[in-house]
Structures are given as C-alpha cells and as structure tokens.
Design an enzyme around this catalytic site. Structure first.
Site, PDB file in Angstrom:
ATOM      1  N   LEU A 345       0.816  -1.202   0.000  1.00 15.48           N
ATOM      2  CA  LEU A 345       0.000   0.000   0.000  1.00 15.48           C
ATOM      3  C   LEU A 345       0.856   1.261   0.000  1.00 15.48           C
ATOM      4  O   LEU A 345       1.977   1.276   0.521  1.00 15.48           O
ATOM      5  CB  LEU A 345      -0.918   0.023   1.220  1.00 15.48           C
ATOM      6  CG  LEU A 345      -1.859  -1.165   1.399  1.00 15.48           C
ATOM      7  CD1 LEU A 345      -2.755  -0.948   2.608  1.00 15.48           C
ATOM      8  CD2 LEU A 345      -2.697  -1.398   0.146  1.00 15.48           C
ATOM      9  N   CYS A 346       0.277   2.324  -0.526  1.00 15.34           N
ATOM     10  CA  CYS A 346       0.982   3.588  -0.646  1.00 15.34           C
ATOM     11  C   CYS A 346       0.802   4.425   0.626  1.00 15.34           C
ATOM     12  O   CYS A 346       0.217   5.508   0.616  1.00 15.34           O
ATOM     13  CB  CYS A 346       0.455   4.338  -1.866  1.00 15.34           C
ATOM     14  SG  CYS A 346       1.459   5.773  -2.312  1.00 15.34           S
ATOM     15  N   THR A 347       1.303   3.879   1.746  1.00 18.61           N
ATOM     16  CA  THR A 347       1.269   4.585   3.022  1.00 18.61           C
ATOM     17  C   THR A 347       2.363   4.031   3.916  1.00 18.61           C
ATOM     18  O   THR A 347       2.589   2.812   3.933  1.00 18.61           O
ATOM     19  CB  THR A 347      -0.098   4.438   3.732  1.00 18.61           C
ATOM     20  OG1 THR A 347       0.016   4.917   5.077  1.00 18.61           O
ATOM     21  CG2 THR A 347      -0.575   2.998   3.751  1.00 18.61           C
ATOM     22  N   LEU A 385      -7.521   1.253  -1.126  1.00 21.34           N
ATOM     23  CA  LEU A 385      -6.708   1.307  -2.338  1.00 21.34           C
ATOM     24  C   LEU A 385      -7.064   0.244  -3.368  1.00 21.34           C
ATOM     25  O   LEU A 385      -6.328   0.034  -4.331  1.00 21.34           O
ATOM     26  CB  LEU A 385      -5.204   1.239  -2.008  1.00 21.34           C
ATOM     27  CG  LEU A 385      -4.658   2.415  -1.172  1.00 21.34           C
ATOM     28  CD1 LEU A 385      -3.157   2.302  -1.011  1.00 21.34           C
ATOM     29  CD2 LEU A 385      -5.010   3.753  -1.816  1.00 21.34           C
TER      30      LEU A 385
END
Length: 397
Positions: A345-347, A385
C-alpha cells in the site's frame, strides 16, 4: 536446518498452490479443537462456553464452532444471520453491541435470540417492537460494572462508556422489562479484553458474581443467566506468557460453589473469541521486491495492513510491536539479516514487521505472519486502495 513451515500438517507452499494465490489466511482448526478441549477440562462443568463471533466470522470456521461451542455471541444482524446459516441455534445465541437498529431488534425477537440491552432507550425500543409484533422478546441487560479488568488491552467497563447500563440504573430496568412481559434472561457483564494476568481475571470474575447478586437483590428477581464476559488474552509478543486457565477455572469453580443464594439457579457462561481462534491463523504473503534504502533492507510483499491491520500496529495498540513473523520456506533457518517487512500500500503505515531478524528472503519467498486467527481479515480495511480481500482457508474443520 532449512525446513518449510507446516500448517495443519501441510507445507505452506502446497496450501498456496491449492489456493492459487497470495496473500491468504490459513486457519488450522485442530488448534481450535485442542484449545476448546483444554478449556472444557479447566473450567467448572456447569459453565457454558460461548464463541464470540466478532473475533473471526469466516463462515466455515463459524460452522465448525457452532458444533463445538455451547452458544454464539454476535454483534450485528449480519453476524446473527450468518451464525444461523452456519447451524447455530438461535436459542443459544446472544446479541450485544450499542446502536442496534430497530430492524435488528425485530429480527432478533423473531429469531428467538437474546438481546443484551445496552441502554434504557434500547430496552424501551425493544419492548415497543415486541408489543407491535405480538411476540415475547428475550432480553438480558448488559451492565456497565463498577470495576474494570485490570491490565486488559481494551477496557469495556468501570467508566463512562457506550457499553451497557450503569449499575445503579439496572434494578429499575429489570423490573420494567419483567412488568411489560418480556422474557428477562439475566445479565451480561463484560469489563475488558486481552488480559494475561490470571489474578486479574479471577478478581474480575469474583467481582462480577458479587455485582450480579447485588443487582438481583435490588431488582427482587434471580437472573436466569449470567454471562461473565471473557477477557482471556493470548501472548502476541516476546516475554508474554500464556494464560493459566487451570488456575482461573479452579478459582471460578470455588466461587460458583460459594455463590450467594440469589444465584443458586442461575446458569453461567463465558464468551471467548481471541483466546479460542487467535493462534490458529497464519497470514501468508509473498515477497515481490527486495530493496535497500540508506543501509536498511526492505522486503515488499503483496499483502499488507488492508488484510492484517492488527499486525501493522494500527488496531488498538499504543506502542507498535512486531507480531511473530517467519520466512515460510526457511522456517528452521537461523537469522542472517535484519529486515523490515512492508506491504504493497501507498502509506508508511503499511508495515508488517519493523527491523526483524530473519533468514535471507528473496523475491518469491513467502512471509508468514502468525497470530492471525482473530481480528485479522474481518477487522481490516480490505477495500483500501482497491486491492481487495485475501482468500481464507480452513484446514481440519
């Protein structure tokens, strides 16, 4: 030694091949059966053992638990319907949780499920719906006790809370429920969860019995049933010790034998979720990238917090600590490096393991995150997402 992780006697690679993909959750029901047998042996024979379905509502597991447990505790109309579909008997089912909608109250009354009322307002709505339906409601009162479970990971009572009726208000509500013709089923007293101190649980159970007796005396009615809650924890982290259930069971047996006369004909139960199923689950996720950044090694996997929020440290923990993690294909190998395991994930929150000593893992290797049987798939934001949920598999059910 360089062995492969076995789950339910099967190699992790074979389970993945049968599933066709990673990530996935694998639950070994043999572990659950063994824990249930140990619990039966440790607890007093008159104590009913209920499964708190919120811990893991995977339908094959709920089906197996419905045949094993004395009752199922649910917290929504969705869980209630699923439990019934999985073979649970509504007569041995209770429904807790604040904010029950009228449709949920009506469905529970129609099914014959016991409603654990969380407030005077909820009780009034239940009684009104009962009168409209012309069907007697089964109603217990969830009590917000005067005490809390010491050392619990999540405290559910002993303070201002959305859960339960404050104890000074309970007796009058009992009398109202009975006067209006409902089937009063007793008390539900739950003060905390994830406790690893047997003395704290013993103290809590003794206090619960004393409180139930006092409330019964105040109401002028013996409770048919008393749900003592749960609170049994499991060791997730280094230096934590498994709970001594034999000690708890012996103390509870003594307390029940010496209980006040007003509780002489009361039935007793505890509800457990995490303790029964938490250790049966493994989350398997594959390494899709291995990278170095400023001298640190990162193993990037195809899974993440959208499936295993608790392991990322973002589900009720104050200080993040690593869940037990291994390289599935090199399960017996010694540690060779320190690596951080992250998801896709982009976090920066998507971290499954921070600076863990592991055997070397390369692209294609599988990471196993243990203690994934409770509050895993269903307690994680699988829609985040757009990656979607992970498959779940039950072995030995």
């Amino acid at each position: 030694m360089n062995d492969e992780l076995l789950i339910g006697g099967q190699p992790a690679s074979a389970i993945i091949a049968a599933a066709g993909e990673t990530p996935l959750f694998v639950y070994d029901f043999q572990i659950v059966r063994a824990r249930f047998a140990a619990l039966r042996a440790a607890m007093p024979p008159e104590l009913s053992l209920h499964y708190a379905m919120k811990a893991n509502p995977f339908s094959p597991l709920v089906t197996a638990m419905s045949a094993l447990a004395d009752g199922i505790d649910v917290a929504s109309i969705g869980e209630m319907r699923l439990a019934i579909q999985c073979g649970a008997d509504p007569a041995h089912m209770s429904f807790a949780g604040p904010g029950k909608r009228d449709a949920e109250l009506e469905a529970a009354i129609a099914a014959g499920v016991t409603l654990n009322c969380e407030s005077a307002g909820e009780a009034a709505r239940t009684l009104a719906i009962m009168q409209r339906m012309g069907r007697r409601a089964k109603m217990a009162i969830r009590v917000n006790p005067d005490f809390e479970l010491k050392g619990s990971g999540m405290r559910m009572g002993g303070r201002a809370t959305a859960f339960g009726v404050d104890s000074p208000q309970v007796a009058a509500l009992v009398r109202q429920i009975m006067a209006e013709g409902a089937d009063w089923r007793g008390f539900h007293i739950y003060s905390g969860s994830q406790a690893l101190d047997p003395d704290a649980i013993i103290e809590m159970q003794a206090a619960t019995l004393a409180l139930a007796a006092r409330l019964a005396d105040e109401a002028g009615a013996s409770p048919p049933h008393l749900n003592l809650g749960g609170g049994f924890g499991i060791p997730y982290f280094a230096k934590e010790q498994p709970l001594d259930i034999a000690r708890i069971g012996a103390a509870l047996g003594g307390a029940l034998a010496a209980r006040p006369a007003v509780l002489a004909d009361t039935g007793f139960a505890i509800e457990l979720g995490r303790w029964l199923v938490g250790e049966c689950g493994v989350y398997l996720t594959r390494v899709i990238d291995r990278k170095q950044s400023q001298g640190e090694t990162f193993l990037v996997t195809d899974g993440g917090l959208h499936h295993q929020l608790a392991a990322s440290g973002n589900f009720g923990t104050v200080v993040r600590r690593n869940y037990p993690i291994a390289v599935a294909s090199r399960f017996g190998a010694p540690a060779e490096e320190t690596a951080t395991v992250v998801g896709c994930l982009c976090t920066p929150l998507d971290k499954l393991g921070d600076q863990i000593a592991l055997p070397r893992a390369d692209v294609g290797d599988v990471i196993a995150v243990f203690m994934a049987g409770a509050y895993g798939a269903s307690a994680s934001p699988s829609a985040f997402l757009g990656h979607g949920p992970a498959p779940e598999i039950l072995l030995g059910g």
